[in-house]
Design a protein around this motif. Structure first.
Motif, PDB file in Angstrom:
ATOM      1  N   TYR A 162     -27.977 -84.236  11.502  1.00 59.59           N
ATOM      2  CA  TYR A 162     -28.607 -82.901  11.318  1.00 59.59           C
ATOM      3  C   TYR A 162     -28.195 -81.652  12.275  1.00 59.59           C
ATOM      4  O   TYR A 162     -27.804 -82.281  13.406  1.00 59.59           O
ATOM      5  CB  TYR A 162     -30.113 -83.084  11.171  1.00 59.59           C
ATOM      6  N   ILE A 163     -28.652 -80.713  12.332  1.00 65.18           N
ATOM      7  CA  ILE A 163     -28.718 -79.627  13.507  1.00 65.18           C
ATOM      8  C   ILE A 163     -29.880 -78.898  13.472  1.00 65.18           C
ATOM      9  O   ILE A 163     -30.370 -78.538  12.349  1.00 65.18           O
ATOM     10  CB  ILE A 163     -27.462 -78.718  13.336  1.00 65.18           C
ATOM     11  N   THR A 164     -30.624 -78.822  14.687  1.00 63.58           N
ATOM     12  CA  THR A 164     -31.649 -77.980  14.950  1.00 63.58           C
ATOM     13  C   THR A 164     -31.350 -76.609  15.560  1.00 63.58           C
ATOM     14  O   THR A 164     -30.419 -76.397  16.301  1.00 63.58           O
ATOM     15  CB  THR A 164     -32.468 -78.670  15.965  1.00 63.58           C
ATOM     16  N   CYS A 165     -32.226 -75.714  14.809  1.00 62.91           N
ATOM     17  CA  CYS A 165     -32.210 -74.396  15.368  1.00 62.91           C
ATOM     18  C   CYS A 165     -33.318 -73.973  15.952  1.00 62.91           C
ATOM     19  O   CYS A 165     -34.395 -73.757  15.327  1.00 62.91           O
ATOM     20  CB  CYS A 165     -31.872 -73.579  14.183  1.00 62.91           C
ATOM     21  N   ASP A 166     -33.162 -73.962  17.293  1.00 62.24           N
ATOM     22  CA  ASP A 166     -34.408 -73.800  18.066  1.00 62.24           C
ATOM     23  C   ASP A 166     -34.838 -72.488  18.817  1.00 62.24           C
ATOM     24  O   ASP A 166     -33.776 -71.509  18.669  1.00 62.24           O
ATOM     25  CB  ASP A 166     -34.325 -74.662  19.521  1.00 62.24           C
ATOM     26  N   VAL A 167     -36.084 -72.123  18.522  1.00 63.06           N
ATOM     27  CA  VAL A 167     -36.422 -70.616  19.302  1.00 63.06           C
ATOM     28  C   VAL A 167     -37.357 -71.378  20.494  1.00 63.06           C
ATOM     29  O   VAL A 167     -37.882 -72.471  20.384  1.00 63.06           O
ATOM     30  CB  VAL A 167     -37.291 -69.974  18.173  1.00 63.06           C
ATOM     31  N   GLU A 168     -37.873 -70.280  21.330  1.00 62.83           N
ATOM     32  CA  GLU A 168     -38.843 -70.591  22.175  1.00 62.83           C
ATOM     33  C   GLU A 168     -40.248 -70.762  21.541  1.00 62.83           C
ATOM     34  O   GLU A 168     -40.364 -70.073  20.482  1.00 62.83           O
ATOM     35  CB  GLU A 168     -39.131 -69.147  22.917  1.00 62.83           C
ATOM     36  N   ASP A 169     -40.836 -71.698  21.813  1.00 64.18           N
ATOM     37  CA  ASP A 169     -41.978 -72.570  21.229  1.00 64.18           C
ATOM     38  C   ASP A 169     -43.068 -71.107  20.765  1.00 64.18           C
ATOM     39  O   ASP A 169     -43.202 -70.525  21.868  1.00 64.18           O
ATOM     40  CB  ASP A 169     -42.580 -73.506  21.806  1.00 64.18           C
ATOM     41  N   GLY A 170     -43.216 -70.961  19.763  1.00 62.75           N
ATOM     42  CA  GLY A 170     -44.556 -70.090  19.323  1.00 62.75           C
ATOM     43  C   GLY A 170     -43.723 -68.688  18.907  1.00 62.75           C
ATOM     44  O   GLY A 170     -44.437 -67.771  18.910  1.00 62.75           O
ATOM     45  N   THR A 171     -42.660 -68.796  18.534  1.00 59.24           N
ATOM     46  CA  THR A 171     -41.871 -67.386  18.337  1.00 59.24           C
ATOM     47  C   THR A 171     -42.640 -66.814  16.758  1.00 59.24           C
ATOM     48  O   THR A 171     -42.765 -67.734  16.021  1.00 59.24           O
ATOM     49  CB  THR A 171     -40.443 -67.370  18.073  1.00 59.24           C
ATOM     50  N   LEU A 172     -42.916 -65.746  16.817  1.00 59.84           N
ATOM     51  CA  LEU A 172     -43.621 -64.924  15.847  1.00 59.84           C
ATOM     52  C   LEU A 172     -42.750 -64.289  15.028  1.00 59.84           C
ATOM     53  O   LEU A 172     -41.961 -63.403  15.555  1.00 59.84           O
ATOM     54  CB  LEU A 172     -44.543 -64.191  16.309  1.00 59.84           C
ATOM     55  N   LEU A 173     -42.716 -64.280  13.617  1.00 62.32           N
ATOM     56  CA  LEU A 173     -42.290 -63.669  12.487  1.00 62.32           C
ATOM     57  C   LEU A 173     -43.415 -63.188  11.713  1.00 62.32           C
ATOM     58  O   LEU A 173     -44.405 -63.869  11.527  1.00 62.32           O
ATOM     59  CB  LEU A 173     -41.322 -64.506  11.834  1.00 62.32           C
ATOM     60  N   ASP A 174     -43.567 -61.763  11.394  1.00 58.61           N
ATOM     61  CA  ASP A 174     -44.878 -61.189  10.639  1.00 58.61           C
ATOM     62  C   ASP A 174     -44.022 -59.979   9.882  1.00 58.61           C
ATOM     63  O   ASP A 174     -42.975 -59.598  10.106  1.00 58.61           O
ATOM     64  CB  ASP A 174     -45.479 -60.538  11.813  1.00 58.61           C
ATOM     65  N   ASN A 175     -44.735 -59.536   8.754  1.00 57.48           N
ATOM     66  CA  ASN A 175     -44.440 -58.809   7.981  1.00 57.48           C
ATOM     67  C   ASN A 175     -43.080 -59.062   7.381  1.00 57.48           C
ATOM     68  O   ASN A 175     -42.972 -60.005   6.924  1.00 57.48           O
ATOM     69  CB  ASN A 175     -44.711 -57.231   8.638  1.00 57.48           C
ATOM     70  N   GLU A 176     -42.158 -57.842   7.579  1.00 54.82           N
ATOM     71  CA  GLU A 176     -40.947 -58.237   7.009  1.00 54.82           C
ATOM     72  C   GLU A 176     -39.884 -58.615   8.411  1.00 54.82           C
ATOM     73  O   GLU A 176     -38.494 -58.452   7.999  1.00 54.82           O
ATOM     74  CB  GLU A 176     -40.295 -57.195   6.327  1.00 54.82           C
ATOM     75  N   MET A 177     -40.080 -59.114   9.449  1.00 52.57           N
ATOM     76  CA  MET A 177     -39.453 -59.404  10.561  1.00 52.57           C
ATOM     77  C   MET A 177     -38.542 -60.824  10.228  1.00 52.57           C
ATOM     78  O   MET A 177     -38.744 -61.593   9.442  1.00 52.57           O
ATOM     79  CB  MET A 177     -40.336 -59.689  11.650  1.00 52.57           C
ATOM     80  N   GLY A 178     -37.219 -60.480  10.760  1.00 45.53           N
ATOM     81  CA  GLY A 178     -36.071 -61.426  10.601  1.00 45.53           C
ATOM     82  C   GLY A 178     -35.476 -61.659  11.917  1.00 45.53           C
ATOM     83  O   GLY A 178     -35.767 -61.037  12.843  1.00 45.53           O
ATOM     84  N   MET A 179     -34.974 -62.762  12.204  1.00 41.62           N
ATOM     85  CA  MET A 179     -34.172 -63.223  13.340  1.00 41.62           C
ATOM     86  C   MET A 179     -33.028 -64.075  13.138  1.00 41.62           C
ATOM     87  O   MET A 179     -33.436 -64.801  12.321  1.00 41.62           O
ATOM     88  CB  MET A 179     -35.226 -63.526  14.476  1.00 41.62           C
ATOM     89  N   PHE A 180     -32.007 -64.120  13.823  1.00 41.07           N
ATOM     90  CA  PHE A 180     -30.872 -64.909  13.744  1.00 41.07           C
ATOM     91  C   PHE A 180     -31.449 -66.098  14.855  1.00 41.07           C
ATOM     92  O   PHE A 180     -32.028 -65.721  15.987  1.00 41.07           O
ATOM     93  CB  PHE A 180     -29.537 -64.439  14.438  1.00 41.07           C
ATOM     94  N   VAL A 181     -31.445 -67.227  14.403  1.00 43.84           N
ATOM     95  CA  VAL A 181     -31.676 -68.328  15.275  1.00 43.84           C
ATOM     96  C   VAL A 181     -30.475 -69.590  15.670  1.00 43.84           C
ATOM     97  O   VAL A 181     -29.727 -69.729  14.706  1.00 43.84           O
ATOM     98  CB  VAL A 181     -32.758 -69.189  14.483  1.00 43.84           C
ATOM     99  N   GLU A 182     -30.052 -69.655  16.763  1.00 43.79           N
ATOM    100  CA  GLU A 182     -28.939 -70.341  17.253  1.00 43.79           C
ATOM    101  C   GLU A 182     -29.144 -71.935  16.867  1.00 43.79           C
ATOM    102  O   GLU A 182     -30.169 -72.433  17.158  1.00 43.79           O
ATOM    103  CB  GLU A 182     -28.713 -70.230  18.795  1.00 43.79           C
ATOM    104  N   CYS A 183     -28.217 -72.385  16.323  1.00 46.15           N
ATOM    105  CA  CYS A 183     -28.173 -73.794  16.024  1.00 46.15           C
ATOM    106  C   CYS A 183     -27.369 -74.802  16.822  1.00 46.15           C
ATOM    107  O   CYS A 183     -26.184 -74.143  17.059  1.00 46.15           O
ATOM    108  CB  CYS A 183     -27.765 -74.112  14.386  1.00 46.15           C
ATOM    109  N   LYS A 184     -27.877 -76.055  17.198  1.00 48.28           N
ATOM    110  CA  LYS A 184     -26.904 -76.920  17.979  1.00 48.28           C
ATOM    111  C   LYS A 184     -26.941 -78.319  17.010  1.00 48.28           C
ATOM    112  O   LYS A 184     -27.810 -78.703  16.740  1.00 48.28           O
ATOM    113  CB  LYS A 184     -27.470 -76.960  19.235  1.00 48.28           C
TER     114      LYS A 184
END
Length: 134
Positions: A112-134
């Motif tokens: 498996y690979i895990t794509c981490d964000v800073e704990d508690g990252t918020l996505l709301d409405n139509e927000m999107g984000m690229f998340v780095e995977c390792k």
């Protein structure tokens, strides 16, 4: 035709996606919100989950680890990746936001690979984000 079969034999099939909702009180997401994930390798191999939803369980609740597999992954179910995945695109849809800690991609070779964000990252409405995977 032989080349195609050889490349599939050396690739890994995506069989499961896990998400981890944050532990803060407002982290959970009500039915008014939804998450989609776009997975792409460094060479452009890609798939799209559509809306992730387990019809039996209440997904994306505070502190919960959710598993999505099989037909829940739509076109990502069994998708073969022969090259590294360095990031994913996670998008929120709808009204109720979601705070999350990571997304994990699980493959048929028990890796498996895990794509981490800073704990508690918020996505709301139509927000999107690229998340780095390792």
């Amino acid at each position: 035709m032989l080349l195609i079969l050889a490349s599939q034999a050396t690739g890994r099939r995506l069989i499961e996606i896990n998400t981890k909702s944050s532990n803060t009180e407002v982290s959970g997401m009500d039915p008014g919100g939804a998450i989609t994930i776009y997975v792409q390798s460094v060479t452009g191999e890609s798939c799209f989950t559509g809306i992730l939803d387990d019809l039996v369980l209440d997904d994306f609740q505070v502190g919960e680890f959710d598993r999505f597999l099989g037909s829940q992954l739509r076109e990502c179910d069994g998708h073969v990746f022969t090259n590294a995945i360095d990031n994913i695109y996670v998008q929120h849809h709808g009204e109720d936001g979601w705070n999350f800690d990571f997304v994990r991609l699980v493959f048929d070779d028990n890796t498996y690979i895990t794509c981490d964000v800073e704990d508690g990252t918020l996505l709301d409405n139509e927000m999107g984000m690229f998340v780095e995977c390792k």
